[in-house]
Design an enzyme around this catalytic site. Structure first.
Site, short mmCIF file in Angstrom:
data_model
loop_
_atom_site.label_atom_id
_atom_site.label_comp_id
_atom_site.label_asym_id
_atom_site.label_seq_id
_atom_site.Cartn_x
_atom_site.Cartn_y
_atom_site.Cartn_z
CG HIS A 237 22.76 -21.51 -8.71
ND1 HIS A 237 21.61 -22.23 -8.45
CD2 HIS A 237 22.57 -20.88 -9.87
CE1 HIS A 237 20.78 -22.03 -9.45
NE2 HIS A 237 21.33 -21.22 -10.32
NE ARG B 90 0.35 -38.55 -5.42
CZ ARG B 90 0.44 -37.91 -4.26
NH1 ARG B 90 1.59 -37.49 -3.82
NH2 ARG B 90 -0.65 -37.67 -3.53
CB CYS C 62 -0.64 -42.12 1.41
SG CYS C 62 -1.95 -42.68 0.31
C1 PEP Z 1 -5.16 -39.30 -2.33
O1 PEP Z 1 -6.13 -39.30 -3.11
O2 PEP Z 1 -5.24 -38.92 -1.14
C2 PEP Z 1 -3.85 -39.72 -2.80
C3 PEP Z 1 -2.84 -39.85 -1.97
O3 PEP Z 1 -3.72 -39.97 -4.12
P1 PEP Z 1 -3.50 -38.82 -5.22
O4 PEP Z 1 -3.35 -37.52 -4.48
O5 PEP Z 1 -2.28 -39.20 -5.97
O6 PEP Z 1 -4.75 -38.92 -6.03
#
Ligand code: PEP
Ligand code: MG
Length: 845
Positions: free
Chosen positions: A460, A567, A773
């Site tokens: 640590h 998320r 994303c």
């Molecule tokens: C995806 O499906 O690309 C996404 C970003 O959502 P998750 O991974 O949370 O399903």
């Protein structure tokens, strides 16, 4: 956190009890005392009005647990219920547990963040240990190490999971595991199937550590009792979600370049040229006088305990003080190094409550008349020895944590105070080993480097040194201990070298290297905070995917221009009841505030189907990935959906937010979702509650139908964010995460790229922007292709932000467009990757 109200006939009794609970449970817990009768409450009796006042004072959204002594206390408490507002009343729970033992058990449980049901159950069961001990004698206390399930496998349910986080069940994840396991009314055991260790109790941090459970080890979790199913589900999720560690962040030590010939823990000293060689554990260079740091062992009295009760009380008081000090340290380190690194202090708090430490100490005090310090020391030594016997060097180092916490209690018992050492000039600190507590107390202004004799790169102190930006070398020869105080040292944390009284020429070299290092560090910091613009002037927003507050903090530190995907599942999974509006509001607000004014896209709940929630009854589905999940579930659970939307809109009044709906398949779904949102806005407006309105609202494009009909969806949204993880699984009909279908799980498949192209064209034609994303957005091979396809925003793992920004700065969008055209024409994903790798090579060359 659940708050407590102590109702007693005696004010003195209740106030003392409050003190006792605080020592066990810390200062953050809200405790109200409603005790005694008469003008100053000094007479014996109870008073309904006073109880009502106290309940209202300590009201908490998580509930208020009322513990009573006897007779009329119960009647008065029941009358008090009539006197409080109905919205507070519904949060009150009367606990049938005993006042003293129950109060202490409830306090500890509440301080772990458990729900009111669990806190009440703990209090209710609080007489059990005493009964067992008095009826069965001290031998009746079960050994803490290995537990044999009474009938192997019988009446236990079980799951098997593989540890995928960086270090397996090391201190911080293990702490989360214990905290979560403690929330359930179930006996829970864990076995490491990879090395055949266990089973041990899931509710003891030390017992868990003896499993030696590392990354990629398979563990079996067994549970029985009322909440066995829920407990297994929650723990399975916790493991599968890597204990909340940001995805894609590899074990920190792997990022360190090790000198190939120096074996861990036994570095070589080459004294010929005044150079000592060790392991580099934290980058940087320093030149400064040496300071020997000695942590003296605490004093242990030898006399026997005259009064075991008093000794046990003294030990608990000392533990209470140390708990408070660690909580303060945790708070301070949160601000200095962030949640991930500071989490070690959460584990330290848990160690203080660990039955493996407490029970043997208690037994030694009462059976052998050991004084508190001697008993505690023996207990600590036994646990330290257990850790030291472990094979894995990383887990072996956890012995230092137990020692650290153990010594703090011993110091508190002897009245010693551990203070910060402040220096008047820069120094390089030399120590045998530094505990996290000692590292946290370093005088940052003057400590330019750290040299330790033991403690590897995963200790640590090494982790904290890296977070604090202090160059450090470990594994040095003990010769260094023989040097005089103030001897001039040079330290190179890149190479793991230490110079003793370096020649002037070497000093100059080191000073130059230090200057360069500081400048480069500054530059990287600055550039990672600057926008990402291609060489020909196209601006790409680089934002982060976040699954909790720690991700958001890391994102801000690494230069994210916002959060492109929050998320929100982390608020819903691993619990027994849905999170309240207030809880959701606070969590989302805190994440927003961590981004300091930059926008956060909050995705509404994406669970159901493959991720069921224990509090939502759901029919089993043959194809969960094609089932009632995400927006489909929200539309079928109006209360759940409305509560979440209220929380988001309210948090949006404090920090900039946008909303995004997951798994949209059709236009009707978006229309319905927007209708919900408008209704929630009207409700909040009518109630006069501050909230964000209007609010940018977008959808995730992760089902081929949405991509293909993006032209129809574009007019009703403010933006699209393409979820390539799901879009790939639905386009190639290959379940994501199925290892036997991994060959189909490449989001650079030209079919997926064509869908992305369609979405971008439809969005831009309607004047809307598009982000990506899914994990693809953070892959270097994908970045130029996505830029070439016209994607406006990339939302990626927080750790990858500086690199992706640098990559974008190195390319021209016109070249990226040519590349993406070629990629669209490919037949296979592998061909796309090859093209892209060649493109990246031209950038580097
Ligand atoms: C995806 O499906 O690309 C996404 C970003 O959502 P998750 O991974 O949370 O399903
Ligand atoms: Mg998805």
């Amino acid at each position: 956190m659940v708050s407590l109200v102590l109702v007693s006939h005696s004010k003195a009794l209740a106030e003392s009890l409050e003190g006792l609970i605080r020592q066990m449970a810390g200062e953050t817990l809200k405790i109200g005392v409603a005790a005694g009768a008469g003008p100053d409450h000094n007479e014996f009796g109870t008073d309904a009005t006073d109880i009502a006042r106290v309940i209202t004072e300590v009201d908490s959204p998580d509930g208020i647990l009322v513990l009573m002594d006897l007779g009329s206390a119960i009647l008065s408490a029941e009358m008090a219920l009539e006197l409080i507002p109905p919205e507070v009343r519904q949060r009150v729970r009367f606990c049938p547990g005993p006042l003293v033992e129950g109060g202490i058990a409830a306090g500890v449980q509440a301080s772990l963040g458990s729900d009111i049901e669990t806190v009440c159950q703990e209090a209710h069961r609080a007489l059990q240990p005493k009964a067992e001990q008095l009826e069965g004698g001290p031998e009746a206390i079960p050994p803490a190490e290995t537990i044999t399930p009474t009938q192997e496998g019988q009446d236990y349910q079980q799951v098997e999971v593989v540890l995928k986080n960086a270090h397996g069940l090391h201190a911080r994840p293990a702490a989360r595991f214990v905290q979560l396991a403690s929330k359930f009314d179930a006996e829970i055991l864990v076995t490491n199937l990879t090395n055949q260790k266990g089973p041990v109790s899931a509710k003891s941090l030390n017992a868990l550590a003896t499993l030696g459970a590392l990354r990629d080890h398979r563990i079996r979790i067994m549970a029985r009792g009322k909440q066995a199913t829920e407990a297994l589900e929650a723990l399975r999720r916790l493991v599968e979600e890597r204990f909340g560690e940001p995805a894609g962040v590899l074990a920190e030590p792997k990022a360190i370049s090790m000198p190939p010939k120096v074996p861990e823990g036994e570095a070589v000293a080459q004294e010929g040229h005044g150079i000592l060689v060790g392991l580099p554990v934290s980058d940087g260079v320093a030149v400064a006088p040496l300071y020997h740091y000695e942590s003296l062992p605490p004093v242990i009295p030898t006399e026997d305990a005259a009064d075991p009760e008093a000794e046990w009380k003294r030990l608990q008081e000392a533990i209470g003080k140390v708990r408070h000090a660690i909580q303060m340290r945790h708070k301070e380190m949160l601000a200095r190094v962030g949640a991930e690194e500071a989490a070690i202090f959460e584990a330290h708090v848990l160690l203080l409550d660990d039955p493996d430490l407490l029970q043997p100490a208690r037994q030694l005090i009462f059976d052998q008349r050991y004084n508190a310090a001697r008993a505690w020391k023996s207990s600590v030594e036994a646990v330290v020895a257990q850790y030291q016997r472990l094979e894995d060097p990383y887990l072996r180092q956890r012995a230092l944590d137990v020692q650290d916490v153990g010594n703090q209690v011993l110091r508190a018992l002897s009245g010693e105070i551990h203070e910060k050492v402040i220096f008047e000039h820069p120094v390089i600190l030399v120590a045998d080993e530094l505990t996290p507590t000692e590292t946290a107390q370093l005088d940052l202004e003057h400590i330019q480097g750290i040299v330790t004799l033991s403690g590897g790169p995963t200790s640590h102190s090494a982790i904290l040194a890296r977070s604090l930006g202090i160059p450090a070398v470990t594994g040095l020869s003990p010769t260094i201990k023989r040097l005089r105080q103030n001897t001039l040292l040079g330290l190179d944390g890149f190479q793991g070298r230490v110079w003793v009284e370096p020649a002037e020429e070497v000093q100059r070299e080191l000073e130059t290297k230090r200057k360069r290092w500081l400048e480069e560090r500054q530059k990287l910091q600055e550039t990672s905070l600057q926008p990402a613009m291609t060489r020909d002037g196209l601006r790409i927003e680089v934002v982060a995917n976040a699954g909790n507050l720690a991700d958001a903090q890391l994102a801000a530190k690494n230069g994210a221009e916002g959060v492109g995907l929050l998320r929100t599942e982390f608020l819903f999974l691993t619990r027994q009841t849905p999170p309240s509006e207030e809880e959701q509001f606070q969590a989302i607000r805190d994440i927003g505030l961590a981004l300091k004014g930059k926008p956060v896209i909050v995705r509404t709940l994406d669970v159901g189907g493959d991720k069921p929630l224990p509090y939502i009854p759901m029919e089993p589905e043959a194809n969960p990935f094609l089932g009632v999940r995400a927006l489909r579930l929200s539309l079928q659970q109006p209360d759940l959906f409305r509560t979440q939307l209220r929380a988001i809109l309210r948090a949006g009044a404090i920090t900039p937010l946008r909303i995004m709906f997951p798994m949209v398949a059709s236009l009707e779904e978006v229309e319905q979702a927007r209708e919900f949102l408008a209704q929630v806005h009207n409700e909040l407006a009518q109630e006069g509650i501050a909230h964000a309105w209007p609010i940018d609202t977008g959808i995730m494009v992760e089902i081929p139908s949405a991509a293909i009909k993006a032209d129809a969806l574009a007019p009703v949204v403010d933006f699209f964010s393409i979820g390539t993880n799901d879009l790939t699984q639905y386009t190639l009909a290959a379940e994501r995460g199925n290892p036997r279908l991994a060959y189909l799980a490449d989001a650079l498949h030209p079919a997926v790229l064509r869908l992305i192209e369609e979405v971008v064209q439809a969005a831009h034609a309607a004047g809307k922007w598009v982000g990506v994303c899914g994990e693809l957005a953070g892959e270097p091979e994908a970045v130029p292709i996505l830029v070439g396809l016209g994607v406006d925003e990339l939302s990626i793992n927080p750790a990858g932000i500086p690199k992706v920004k640098a990559l974008i700065r190195a390319m021209a969008s016109s070249d990226a467009q040519v590349l993406s055209k070629k990629a669209l024409a490919c037949a296979k994903a592998a061909e796309v990757r090859k093209l892209s790798t060649e493109f990246l090579n031209t950038l580097q060359g």
